[in-house]
Scaffold this motif. Sequence first.
Motif, PDB file in Angstrom:
ATOM      1  N   VAL A 154       0.841  -1.202   0.000  1.00 19.12           N
ATOM      2  CA  VAL A 154       0.000   0.000   0.000  1.00 19.12           C
ATOM      3  C   VAL A 154       0.879   1.255   0.000  1.00 19.12           C
ATOM      4  N   TRP A 155       1.959   1.264   0.787  1.00 15.61           N
ATOM      5  CA  TRP A 155       2.842   2.438   0.783  1.00 15.61           C
ATOM      6  C   TRP A 155       3.402   2.660  -0.618  1.00 15.61           C
ATOM      7  N   LEU A 156       3.843   1.591  -1.273  1.00 13.50           N
ATOM      8  CA  LEU A 156       4.422   1.720  -2.613  1.00 13.50           C
ATOM      9  C   LEU A 156       3.401   2.262  -3.617  1.00 13.50           C
ATOM     10  N   GLN A 157       2.127   1.928  -3.425  1.00 14.87           N
ATOM     11  CA  GLN A 157       1.090   2.406  -4.338  1.00 14.87           C
ATOM     12  C   GLN A 157       0.649   3.833  -4.034  1.00 14.87           C
ATOM     13  N   THR A 158       0.579   4.178  -2.735  1.00 13.20           N
ATOM     14  CA  THR A 158       0.027   5.483  -2.347  1.00 13.20           C
ATOM     15  C   THR A 158       0.756   6.038  -1.121  1.00 13.20           C
ATOM     16  N   PRO A 159       2.015   6.428  -1.268  1.00 15.16           N
ATOM     17  CA  PRO A 159       2.740   6.927  -0.095  1.00 15.16           C
ATOM     18  C   PRO A 159       2.112   8.177   0.513  1.00 15.16           C
ATOM     19  N   GLU A 160       1.422   8.974  -0.299  1.00 15.53           N
ATOM     20  CA  GLU A 160       0.850  10.228   0.195  1.00 15.53           C
ATOM     21  C   GLU A 160      -0.216  10.002   1.262  1.00 15.53           C
ATOM     22  N   ILE A 161      -0.976   8.929   1.149  1.00 17.11           N
ATOM     23  CA  ILE A 161      -2.084   8.706   2.088  1.00 17.11           C
ATOM     24  C   ILE A 161      -1.859   7.470   2.964  1.00 17.11           C
ATOM     25  N   PHE A 162      -0.675   6.880   2.886  1.00 20.13           N
ATOM     26  CA  PHE A 162      -0.442   5.611   3.570  1.00 20.13           C
ATOM     27  C   PHE A 162      -0.756   5.657   5.061  1.00 20.13           C
ATOM     28  N   PHE A 163      -0.277   6.652   5.782  1.00 17.70           N
ATOM     29  CA  PHE A 163      -0.440   6.643   7.239  1.00 17.70           C
ATOM     30  C   PHE A 163      -1.897   6.876   7.656  1.00 17.70           C
ATOM     31  N   ASP A 164      -2.657   7.611   6.840  1.00 16.88           N
ATOM     32  CA  ASP A 164      -4.095   7.709   7.098  1.00 16.88           C
ATOM     33  C   ASP A 164      -4.735   6.331   6.922  1.00 16.88           C
ATOM     34  N   TRP A 165      -4.366   5.651   5.827  1.00 17.01           N
ATOM     35  CA  TRP A 165      -4.875   4.307   5.577  1.00 17.01           C
ATOM     36  C   TRP A 165      -4.490   3.355   6.721  1.00 17.01           C
ATOM     37  N   LEU A 166      -3.241   3.456   7.182  1.00 12.75           N
ATOM     38  CA  LEU A 166      -2.766   2.557   8.233  1.00 12.75           C
ATOM     39  C   LEU A 166      -3.581   2.733   9.516  1.00 12.75           C
ATOM     40  N   GLU A 167      -3.877   3.977   9.878  1.00 12.42           N
ATOM     41  CA  GLU A 167      -4.679   4.209  11.091  1.00 12.42           C
ATOM     42  C   GLU A 167      -6.070   3.602  10.957  1.00 12.42           C
ATOM     43  N   ILE A 168      -6.664   3.729   9.785  1.00 11.42           N
ATOM     44  CA  ILE A 168      -7.980   3.116   9.544  1.00 11.42           C
ATOM     45  C   ILE A 168      -7.852   1.596   9.579  1.00 11.42           C
ATOM     46  N   ARG A 169      -6.816   1.073   8.957  1.00 14.43           N
ATOM     47  CA  ARG A 169      -6.597  -0.377   8.925  1.00 14.43           C
ATOM     48  C   ARG A 169      -6.442  -0.934  10.334  1.00 14.43           C
ATOM     49  N   LYS A 170      -5.674  -0.270  11.183  1.00 13.58           N
ATOM     50  CA  LYS A 170      -5.427  -0.769  12.535  1.00 13.58           C
ATOM     51  C   LYS A 170      -6.685  -0.727  13.402  1.00 13.58           C
ATOM     52  N   ARG A 171      -7.665   0.055  13.014  1.00 13.99           N
ATOM     53  CA  ARG A 171      -8.918   0.137  13.775  1.00 13.99           C
ATOM     54  C   ARG A 171     -10.015  -0.755  13.187  1.00 13.99           C
ATOM     55  N   SER A 172      -9.693  -1.467  12.113  1.00 15.70           N
ATOM     56  CA  SER A 172     -10.691  -2.330  11.486  1.00 15.70           C
ATOM     57  C   SER A 172     -10.953  -3.557  12.356  1.00 15.70           C
ATOM     58  N   GLU A 173     -12.149  -4.104  12.232  1.00 14.61           N
ATOM     59  CA  GLU A 173     -12.508  -5.304  12.986  1.00 14.61           C
ATOM     60  C   GLU A 173     -11.574  -6.456  12.647  1.00 14.61           C
ATOM     61  N   GLU A 174     -11.294  -6.606  11.367  1.00 17.07           N
ATOM     62  CA  GLU A 174     -10.411  -7.699  10.931  1.00 17.07           C
ATOM     63  C   GLU A 174      -9.044  -7.600  11.595  1.00 17.07           C
ATOM     64  N   PHE A 175      -8.458  -6.408  11.588  1.00 17.19           N
ATOM     65  CA  PHE A 175      -7.138  -6.213  12.191  1.00 17.19           C
ATOM     66  C   PHE A 175      -7.194  -6.500  13.697  1.00 17.19           C
ATOM     67  N   GLU A 176      -8.161  -5.941  14.378  1.00 17.89           N
ATOM     68  CA  GLU A 176      -8.278  -6.128  15.832  1.00 17.89           C
ATOM     69  C   GLU A 176      -8.513  -7.588  16.179  1.00 17.89           C
ATOM     70  N   ARG A 177      -9.266  -8.293  15.354  1.00 16.59           N
ATOM     71  CA  ARG A 177      -9.506  -9.721  15.593  1.00 16.59           C
ATOM     72  C   ARG A 177      -8.197 -10.518  15.432  1.00 16.59           C
ATOM     73  N   GLU A 178      -7.423 -10.150  14.434  1.00 14.80           N
ATOM     74  CA  GLU A 178      -6.189 -10.879  14.131  1.00 14.80           C
ATOM     75  C   GLU A 178      -5.029 -10.492  15.040  1.00 14.80           C
ATOM     76  N   PHE A 179      -4.886  -9.194  15.330  1.00 15.28           N
ATOM     77  CA  PHE A 179      -3.687  -8.711  16.025  1.00 15.28           C
ATOM     78  C   PHE A 179      -3.969  -8.008  17.347  1.00 15.28           C
ATOM     79  N   GLY A 180      -5.222  -7.813  17.692  1.00 17.28           N
ATOM     80  CA  GLY A 180      -5.547  -7.106  18.925  1.00 17.28           C
ATOM     81  C   GLY A 180      -5.703  -5.619  18.665  1.00 17.28           C
ATOM     82  N   THR A 181      -6.092  -4.907  19.684  1.00 14.43           N
ATOM     83  CA  THR A 181      -6.295  -3.466  19.580  1.00 14.43           C
ATOM     84  C   THR A 181      -4.939  -2.781  19.577  1.00 14.43           C
ATOM     85  N   PRO A 182      -4.711  -1.876  18.606  1.00 17.21           N
ATOM     86  CA  PRO A 182      -3.422  -1.163  18.572  1.00 17.21           C
ATOM     87  C   PRO A 182      -3.266  -0.222  19.766  1.00 17.21           C
ATOM     88  N   ASN A 183      -2.016   0.060  20.093  1.00 22.00           N
ATOM     89  CA  ASN A 183      -1.732   0.958  21.237  1.00 22.00           C
ATOM     90  C   ASN A 183      -2.160   2.364  20.954  1.00 22.00           C
TER      91      ASN A 183
END
Length: 183
Positions: A154-183
């Motif tokens: 994702v960073w390689l495709q869209t570095p300009e918006i990557f960190f916004d995407w990452l914050e949304i990704r880390k708050r997704s149900e799928e991510f939290e189910r797989e890796f837990g709630t981010p700090n």
Amino acid sequence: MARTSKKQMILEIYAARNFHSAGRAELQSIKEDLLQRLGEKGAAGIPYIARVLRRADVPVQYDDPFAGPAMPEPYAGRLQGALRFHDLASAEASLRNLDAAYRDYREAGDRTGVALVRLILIKGKLRAERLAGNPRIQPEKRTEKQEIANWFRVWLQTPEIFFDWLEIRKRSEEFEREFGTPN
């Protein structure tokens, strides 16, 4: 009794065999010795063994297809070893540092610096994908490496918006189910 690390064992095997350098045959021999001594826990790829020996200043005649050519200065000082992804937190920290370098190089019009950052992340993505597909690695770690490979993609495709995407990704149900709630 202190446990010997795999890296220490590689160096001990190299020294015990009185090798003067390490080509493919010597690296293969060390690989086989590790497997013999440690069983599946001793599994190590030839590129890994070559890197361990190089870091110990052993002359190694092996071209790692993922290593690429040596990085020139002034880039090496900032970028060499900048990519770490033993877990999600280290991957995110590395991405933040590499992104900062990318932005600095882009702002300065340094096309070489921009290209080197992208190349580092492409290699990281390939390595993470390779680890994600390795059946010798624990399933949880393989899932984590696949997630990290996706981050690099994702960073390689869209570095300009990557960190916004990452914050949304880390708050997704799928991510939290797989890796837990981010700090």
